[in-house]
Design a protein around this motif. Structure first.
Motif, mmCIF file in Angstrom:
data_model
loop_
_atom_site.group_PDB
_atom_site.id
_atom_site.type_symbol
_atom_site.label_atom_id
_atom_site.label_comp_id
_atom_site.label_asym_id
_atom_site.label_seq_id
_atom_site.Cartn_x
_atom_site.Cartn_y
_atom_site.Cartn_z
ATOM 1 N N ALA A 9 0.828 -1.195 0.000
ATOM 2 C CA ALA A 9 0.000 0.000 0.000
ATOM 3 C C ALA A 9 0.856 1.235 0.000
ATOM 4 O O ALA A 9 2.021 1.197 0.322
ATOM 5 N N CYS A 11 1.481 5.170 1.356
ATOM 6 C CA CYS A 11 1.206 5.876 2.588
ATOM 7 C C CYS A 11 1.456 7.353 2.406
ATOM 8 O O CYS A 11 1.995 7.785 1.416
ATOM 9 N N ALA A 92 4.986 8.921 -1.326
ATOM 10 C CA ALA A 92 4.211 7.687 -1.222
ATOM 11 C C ALA A 92 5.027 6.494 -1.689
ATOM 12 O O ALA A 92 5.919 6.614 -2.518
ATOM 13 N N LEU A 111 -5.727 2.789 -9.046
ATOM 14 C CA LEU A 111 -5.837 1.661 -8.125
ATOM 15 C C LEU A 111 -6.060 0.341 -8.864
ATOM 16 O O LEU A 111 -6.040 -0.722 -8.245
ATOM 17 N N VAL A 164 -2.409 2.845 -2.191
ATOM 18 C CA VAL A 164 -2.233 4.221 -2.617
ATOM 19 C C VAL A 164 -2.755 5.251 -1.637
ATOM 20 O O VAL A 164 -3.814 5.061 -1.100
ATOM 21 N N ALA A 165 -2.017 6.283 -1.458
ATOM 22 C CA ALA A 165 -2.443 7.494 -0.764
ATOM 23 C C ALA A 165 -1.443 8.559 -1.117
ATOM 24 O O ALA A 165 -0.264 8.272 -1.259
ATOM 25 N N SER A 207 -4.809 -1.112 -3.149
ATOM 26 C CA SER A 207 -5.669 -0.541 -2.114
ATOM 27 C C SER A 207 -4.846 0.436 -1.288
ATOM 28 O O SER A 207 -3.663 0.621 -1.541
ATOM 29 N N GLN A 208 -5.477 1.052 -0.322
ATOM 30 C CA GLN A 208 -4.820 2.050 0.515
ATOM 31 C C GLN A 208 -4.641 1.534 1.936
ATOM 32 O O GLN A 208 -5.404 0.681 2.398
#
Length: 264
Positions: A9, A11, A92, A111, A164-165, A207-208
Motif C-alpha cells: 500500500a 502511505c 508515497a 488503483l 495508494v495514498a 488498495s490504501q
C-alpha cells in the motif's frame, strides 16, 4: 495459475532527505519478464549493476525480511513509480506486510492498473519524455520502519498488490529538478544508453493503508544501476566476450550432432 502477490500500500508521511542505511530490511531484485530470469547484480567500483535487454519488460521484486511492516518508496530513473513525481524519500510508496514479497510491474496509473516497466532507449524513457533525463539508469528504494504496530492478519490465498495514498506534494513543483542536480548528473546521463519506458497498461489492483514512519530518515537506501550489454562492456562493468555463434554457411569446426557410422 495465479501468482501470489503481497498486500502492499501507499502511505502519506513526510521525511527528511538525509538517508542512513542501517541493515537490509528489504531485498530488491529485478526480473526480466520476457525471459523469466532474475537479472544478476554485478559489483563494479562500489555500485551494483544489472544488464537490461532493450525491449524487454521487467519487474522489481521487493521482499520484506522483517517481522514488522515496512514502507518502500520506489524510484525508477529518479521518478517515483507511484506518483510520477521526481523521487524523494518523503513520498508515497509500497507497504509490505511482515515477511511478504511483491513484484512491481510498472508505473502506477490508478488503483486498478499500471503501465509496464520496459527497457528502452534513453530518449524514449518516461523520465526523459517528461523532461527529467539526468537520473535515467537507476532503480532505488528508501525503506522506513513503522512507528506503531498495525493490526495484521494474513489473508488466505491470492491477494492483490496494493498501493495508494497521496503525500500532498505539488507534482508540478516536484517534477522540476534543480539546476544543481542537472549539473551533477549530466555526464552520467550522456553515457547512459538504456532507460525505462512507459509500456502497455496491465491489470494490477491496489488498495490504501495507513502508515506512520518511525523515523524522519529512511533506515535503508539501496540502488541498482542498469544499462545494456554494449554500454556495460564499454564502462568496464562486463568483460568483453568473444562471440561464438553457430553459422549455417561454410565449414564448422564444431557441427552439431554425434559421430555417425561411415558409409559402407
Amino acid at each position: 495459475m495465479f501468482r501470489r502477490l503481497a498486500t502492499t500500500a501507499l502511505c502519506v508521511a513526510l521525511a527528511a532527505c538525509s538517508c542512513v542505511q542501517a541493515r537490509p530490511l528489504v531485498d530488491i531484485g529485478v526480473v526480466d519478464r520476457d525471459r523469466g530470469d532474475w537479472l544478476g547484480q554485478i559489483r563494479h567500483r562500489g555500485q551494483d549493476w544489472i544488464e537490461g535487454e532493450p525491449g524487454h519488460r521487467y519487474s522489481v521484486r521487493l521482499t520484506n525480511t522483517t517481522g514488522g511492516r515496512v514502507l518502500v518508496v520506489l524510484s525508477i530513473d529518479g521518478v517515483n513509480a507511484v506518483s510520477g513525481q521526481t523521487a524523494h524519500p518523503s513520498q508515497a510508496g509500497y507497504v509490505l506486510a511482515p515477511w511478504e514479497s511483491t513484484e512491481v510491474n510498472g508505473w502506477r496509473k490508478s488503483l486498478d492498473d499500471v503501465a509496464q516497466f520496459v527497457f528502452t532507449d534513453l530518449p524514449d524513457s518516461y523520465a526523459a519524455r517528461t523532461g527529467r533525463p539526468d537520473n535515467v539508469g537507476v532503480i532505488g528504494i528508501a525503506v522506513f520502519e513503522e512507528a506503531r504496530p498495525f493490526p495484521y492478519e494474513p489473508m488466505p490465498g491470492w491477494r492483490r498488490q496494493a498501493p495508494v495514498a497521496r503525500d500532498g506534494a505539488d507534482p508540478a513543483k516536484a517534477a522540476a529538478p534543480s539546476a544543481e542536480a542537472r549539473s551533477m548528473n549530466r555526464d552520467e546521463a550522456a553515457a547512459q544508453s538504456l532507460g525505462t519506458g512507459h509500456g502497455e497498461h496491465e491489470w494490477s489492483p491496489a488498495s490504501q493503508t495507513g502508515f506512520v514512519r518511525a523515523t524522519r530518515s529512511p533506515v535503508q537506501v539501496t540502488q541498482v544501476r542498469y544499462d545494456d550489454y554494449r554500454t556495460l562492456v564499454a564502462r568496464g562493468v562486463l568483460p568483453r566476450q568473444p562471440e561464438y555463434r553457430w553459422r549455417g554457411t561454410g565449414p564448422e569446426a564444431f557441427p552439431t550432432g554425434f559421430v555417425a557410422d561411415p558409409p559402407r
